[in-house]
Structure formats: C-alpha cells, structure tokens
Design a protein around this motif. Structure first.
Motif, PDB file in Angstrom:
ATOM      1  N   ASP A 160       0.869  -1.170   0.000  1.00  0.00           N
ATOM      2  CA  ASP A 160       0.000   0.000   0.000  1.00  0.00           C
ATOM      3  C   ASP A 160       0.906   1.220   0.000  1.00  0.00           C
ATOM      4  OD1 ASP A 160      -2.387  -1.394   0.038  1.00  0.00           O
ATOM      5  OD2 ASP A 160      -2.520  -1.404   2.222  1.00  0.00           O
ATOM      6  N   TRP A 161       0.478   2.237  -0.713  1.00  0.00           N
ATOM      7  CA  TRP A 161       1.241   3.470  -0.828  1.00  0.00           C
ATOM      8  C   TRP A 161       0.372   4.638  -0.379  1.00  0.00           C
ATOM      9  CZ3 TRP A 161       6.174   3.893  -3.251  1.00  0.00           C
ATOM     10  CH2 TRP A 161       6.660   2.712  -3.817  1.00  0.00           C
ATOM     11  N   VAL A 162       0.863   5.413   0.565  1.00  0.00           N
ATOM     12  CA  VAL A 162       0.250   6.691   0.893  1.00  0.00           C
ATOM     13  C   VAL A 162       1.048   7.712   0.087  1.00  0.00           C
ATOM     14  CG1 VAL A 162      -0.171   8.407   2.696  1.00  0.00           C
ATOM     15  CG2 VAL A 162      -0.480   5.969   3.191  1.00  0.00           C
ATOM     16  N   VAL A 163       0.401   8.271  -0.937  1.00  0.00           N
ATOM     17  CA  VAL A 163       1.084   9.140  -1.890  1.00  0.00           C
ATOM     18  C   VAL A 163       0.704  10.594  -1.633  1.00  0.00           C
ATOM     19  CG1 VAL A 163       1.360   9.679  -4.352  1.00  0.00           C
ATOM     20  CG2 VAL A 163       1.072   7.300  -3.622  1.00  0.00           C
ATOM     21  N   ASN A 164       1.712  11.445  -1.571  1.00  0.00           N
ATOM     22  CA  ASN A 164       1.500  12.888  -1.468  1.00  0.00           C
ATOM     23  C   ASN A 164       0.934  13.346  -2.812  1.00  0.00           C
ATOM     24  OD1 ASN A 164       1.715  15.688  -1.358  1.00  0.00           O
ATOM     25  ND2 ASN A 164       3.693  15.653  -0.317  1.00  0.00           N
ATOM     26  N   SER A 165      -0.346  13.703  -2.846  1.00  0.00           N
ATOM     27  CA  SER A 165      -0.983  14.018  -4.130  1.00  0.00           C
ATOM     28  C   SER A 165      -0.418  15.267  -4.784  1.00  0.00           C
ATOM     29  CB  SER A 165      -2.498  14.147  -3.965  1.00  0.00           C
ATOM     30  OG  SER A 165      -2.822  15.178  -3.067  1.00  0.00           O
ATOM     31  N   ARG A 166       0.280  16.092  -4.030  1.00  0.00           N
ATOM     32  CA  ARG A 166       0.912  17.281  -4.618  1.00  0.00           C
ATOM     33  C   ARG A 166       2.098  16.906  -5.510  1.00  0.00           C
ATOM     34  NH1 ARG A 166      -0.611  18.238   0.478  1.00  0.00           N
ATOM     35  NH2 ARG A 166      -2.130  19.889   0.799  1.00  0.00           N
ATOM     36  N   LEU A 167       2.560  15.645  -5.394  1.00  0.00           N
ATOM     37  CA  LEU A 167       3.694  15.203  -6.197  1.00  0.00           C
ATOM     38  C   LEU A 167       3.291  14.216  -7.291  1.00  0.00           C
ATOM     39  CD1 LEU A 167       6.438  14.922  -3.445  1.00  0.00           C
ATOM     40  CD2 LEU A 167       5.954  16.800  -4.996  1.00  0.00           C
ATOM     41  N   VAL A 168       1.984  14.131  -7.547  1.00  0.00           N
ATOM     42  CA  VAL A 168       1.508  13.312  -8.661  1.00  0.00           C
ATOM     43  C   VAL A 168       1.662  14.140  -9.930  1.00  0.00           C
ATOM     44  CG1 VAL A 168      -0.516  12.217  -9.703  1.00  0.00           C
ATOM     45  CG2 VAL A 168      -0.085  11.967  -7.256  1.00  0.00           C
ATOM     46  N   GLY A 169       2.438  13.591 -10.878  1.00  0.00           N
ATOM     47  CA  GLY A 169       2.680  14.325 -12.118  1.00  0.00           C
ATOM     48  C   GLY A 169       1.719  13.981 -13.224  1.00  0.00           C
ATOM     49  N   ALA A 170       1.333  12.724 -13.346  1.00  0.00           N
ATOM     50  CA  ALA A 170       0.439  12.285 -14.416  1.00  0.00           C
ATOM     51  C   ALA A 170      -0.340  11.072 -13.947  1.00  0.00           C
ATOM     52  CB  ALA A 170       1.240  11.949 -15.665  1.00  0.00           C
ATOM     53  N   CYS A 213       7.948   0.950   7.405  1.00  0.00           N
ATOM     54  CA  CYS A 213       7.585   1.531   6.119  1.00  0.00           C
ATOM     55  C   CYS A 213       8.829   2.103   5.450  1.00  0.00           C
ATOM     56  CB  CYS A 213       6.518   2.610   6.286  1.00  0.00           C
ATOM     57  SG  CYS A 213       7.048   4.058   7.199  1.00  0.00           S
ATOM     58  N   LEU A 214       8.666   2.396   4.193  1.00  0.00           N
ATOM     59  CA  LEU A 214       9.741   2.981   3.398  1.00  0.00           C
ATOM     60  C   LEU A 214       9.256   4.343   2.934  1.00  0.00           C
ATOM     61  CD1 LEU A 214      12.521   2.562   2.047  1.00  0.00           C
ATOM     62  CD2 LEU A 214      11.317   1.473   0.148  1.00  0.00           C
ATOM     63  N   LEU A 215       9.953   5.391   3.364  1.00  0.00           N
ATOM     64  CA  LEU A 215       9.594   6.741   2.955  1.00  0.00           C
ATOM     65  C   LEU A 215      10.395   7.100   1.701  1.00  0.00           C
ATOM     66  CD1 LEU A 215       9.471   8.649   6.371  1.00  0.00           C
ATOM     67  CD2 LEU A 215       7.640   7.434   5.175  1.00  0.00           C
ATOM     68  N   ASP A 220       6.597  18.269   2.710  1.00  0.00           N
ATOM     69  CA  ASP A 220       6.862  18.827   1.370  1.00  0.00           C
ATOM     70  C   ASP A 220       7.900  18.005   0.609  1.00  0.00           C
ATOM     71  OD1 ASP A 220       5.019  20.827   1.675  1.00  0.00           O
ATOM     72  OD2 ASP A 220       6.486  22.350   2.254  1.00  0.00           O
ATOM     73  N   ALA A 221       8.768  17.299   1.332  1.00  0.00           N
ATOM     74  CA  ALA A 221       9.797  16.474   0.690  1.00  0.00           C
ATOM     75  C   ALA A 221       9.344  15.038   0.476  1.00  0.00           C
ATOM     76  CB  ALA A 221      11.072  16.472   1.531  1.00  0.00           C
ATOM     77  N   LEU A 222       8.266  14.632   1.148  1.00  0.00           N
ATOM     78  CA  LEU A 222       7.799  13.243   1.099  1.00  0.00           C
ATOM     79  C   LEU A 222       6.946  12.999  -0.138  1.00  0.00           C
ATOM     80  CD1 LEU A 222       7.560  10.498   2.573  1.00  0.00           C
ATOM     81  CD2 LEU A 222       5.497  11.422   3.666  1.00  0.00           C
ATOM     82  N   ALA A 223       7.385  12.063  -0.972  1.00  0.00           N
ATOM     83  CA  ALA A 223       6.600  11.679  -2.158  1.00  0.00           C
ATOM     84  C   ALA A 223       5.584  10.629  -1.774  1.00  0.00           C
ATOM     85  CB  ALA A 223       7.518  11.166  -3.264  1.00  0.00           C
ATOM     86  N   ALA A 224       6.005   9.611  -0.995  1.00  0.00           N
ATOM     87  CA  ALA A 224       5.087   8.539  -0.615  1.00  0.00           C
ATOM     88  C   ALA A 224       5.663   7.728   0.529  1.00  0.00           C
ATOM     89  CB  ALA A 224       4.821   7.612  -1.803  1.00  0.00           C
ATOM     90  N   ALA A 225       4.764   7.075   1.272  1.00  0.00           N
ATOM     91  CA  ALA A 225       5.148   6.113   2.301  1.00  0.00           C
ATOM     92  C   ALA A 225       4.648   4.761   1.813  1.00  0.00           C
ATOM     93  CB  ALA A 225       4.513   6.459   3.640  1.00  0.00           C
ATOM     94  N   GLN A 226       5.557   3.797   1.736  1.00  0.00           N
ATOM     95  CA  GLN A 226       5.241   2.466   1.213  1.00  0.00           C
ATOM     96  C   GLN A 226       5.236   1.472   2.355  1.00  0.00           C
ATOM     97  OE1 GLN A 226       8.305   1.097  -1.411  1.00  0.00           O
ATOM     98  NE2 GLN A 226       7.262  -0.801  -1.920  1.00  0.00           N
ATOM     99  N   SER A 227       4.186   0.622   2.403  1.00  0.00           N
ATOM    100  CA  SER A 227       4.138  -0.409   3.433  1.00  0.00           C
ATOM    101  C   SER A 227       5.234  -1.438   3.177  1.00  0.00           C
ATOM    102  CB  SER A 227       2.769  -1.098   3.435  1.00  0.00           C
ATOM    103  OG  SER A 227       2.593  -1.853   2.261  1.00  0.00           O
ATOM    104  N   ARG A 228       5.754  -2.036   4.234  1.00  0.00           N
ATOM    105  CA  ARG A 228       6.805  -3.039   4.098  1.00  0.00           C
ATOM    106  C   ARG A 228       6.297  -4.402   4.518  1.00  0.00           C
ATOM    107  NH1 ARG A 228       9.898  -2.028   0.527  1.00  0.00           N
ATOM    108  NH2 ARG A 228      11.630  -3.183   1.359  1.00  0.00           N
TER     109      ARG A 228
END
Length: 178
Positions: free
Chosen positions: A85-95, A131-133, A169-177
């Motif tokens: 599962d990925w918690v994605v910072n939607s401000r860093l979604v490009g496409a 998790c993996l940031l 602001d620097a976090l793109a996503a947090a990935q479950s491990r």
C-alpha cells in the motif's frame, strides 16, 4: 407549380436554413459552456471518481505506480498495488493514466476526506509497522514512524534507531513493508 407553392417552398427553405444556423450557434454555445465549466474540475475530483479503479500514477521521485485507488483525502491518496500500500503525497503526482472520465465535485465528498497527510501517517505510526519513505529527490528512508508533527514525520531508521525528520513537502510517498 403555382406561385403560392413556390412561396411556401421558399419559406420552408428559409426556415430550414434558420433552424440549422440556430443549431450551429447553440452547439458552439454548449461547447463554450462545457469548456468554461470544465475549468472547475480538479485532478482530485477525477481521482475521487476513480476509487476502486486501477490507475497508473507518476510520482515525483518514484516514477510510475500502478494500483487501485482505495482512498483520497486532503493532499494524499492511498494506492494499493497488491504487494504494498502506498500513501502518496498528491501534490507530487505528475500524471495519471486510466482515471475515470467522470469527476466527483468536492461538495459531494465525505467529511473524512478533509483529513490531511499527517492523519494517514499517524495511522501507520500507531500500527507500528515498518515503512519505506520515498522522498521527492529519489532518496529513501526505511524504518518505523514514531511521531507525526504538523508538517513533518519522525522515522526511527536502522538498527541504531537513528531518528530522521522528514518534511511533508519532501515526502513523495510512504510504502508499506508488510
């Protein structure tokens, strides 16, 4: 054909021409209104309409991720890729590829969607899972989220439990491990 028939035929032709000019004008007006209204549609509203749909999103610092949009809220989305599962910072979604052609206006969203990125990270922290940031610059930090502040999170990294503070602001996503 008498002059009356010719006159009525002329009126029929003029009426048909006026009708087609009106239809063309109306079509142009509808197209203009559609364009004007579409400027109110946000990427988030398109993603909200895509809940449960498999999409591919390009995330700054990570690249493309393909999975099902499970949740969307203020500034983040939950993407399930099967393994993680990925918690994605939607401000860093490009496409985004594969999103619904529809949108859901924000006034129709649940009040829970107002919970920000910090709330999602607090859930991970409370679960105590590793998790993996992924950061927007491509770097990564693996560990356990300890605490989440207003605009950053605190990660205990490695065996020495070194503490790393990561700004949202620097976090793109947090990935479950898991």
């Amino acid at each position: 054909m008498g002059w009356e028939d010719e006159l009525f035929a002329l009126f029929d032709d003029l009426e048909a021409e006026a009708g087609s000019l009106h239809a063309a004008e109306r079509d142009a007006e509808v197209a203009d209104r559609s364009r004007a209204e579409y400027q109110q549609v946000t990427l988030a509203s398109r993603l909200m309409a895509s809940l449960g749909t498999e999409v591919t999103i390009d995330v700054v610092g990570i690249g493309p991720l393909t999975g099902s949009v499970e949740r969307l809220a203020e500034g983040w989305l939950l993407l399930s890729t099967g393994d993680h599962d990925w918690v994605v910072n939607s401000r860093l979604v490009g496409a985004v590829t594969g999103a619904s052609v529809r949108s859901v206006p924000e006034v129709a969203w649940s009040p829970l969607t107002r919970l920000g990125l910090g709330s999602a990270l607090r859930r991970i922290s409370e679960a105590g899972e590793r998790c993996l940031l992924h950061l927007r610059d491509g770097s990564r930090h693996e560990g356990t989220l300890r605490r989440v502040g207003a605009d950053f999170c605190e990660l205990a990294e490695g065996e020495e439990r070194r503490v790393v503070l990561v700004a949202f602001d620097a976090l793109a996503a947090a990935q479950s491990r898991a």
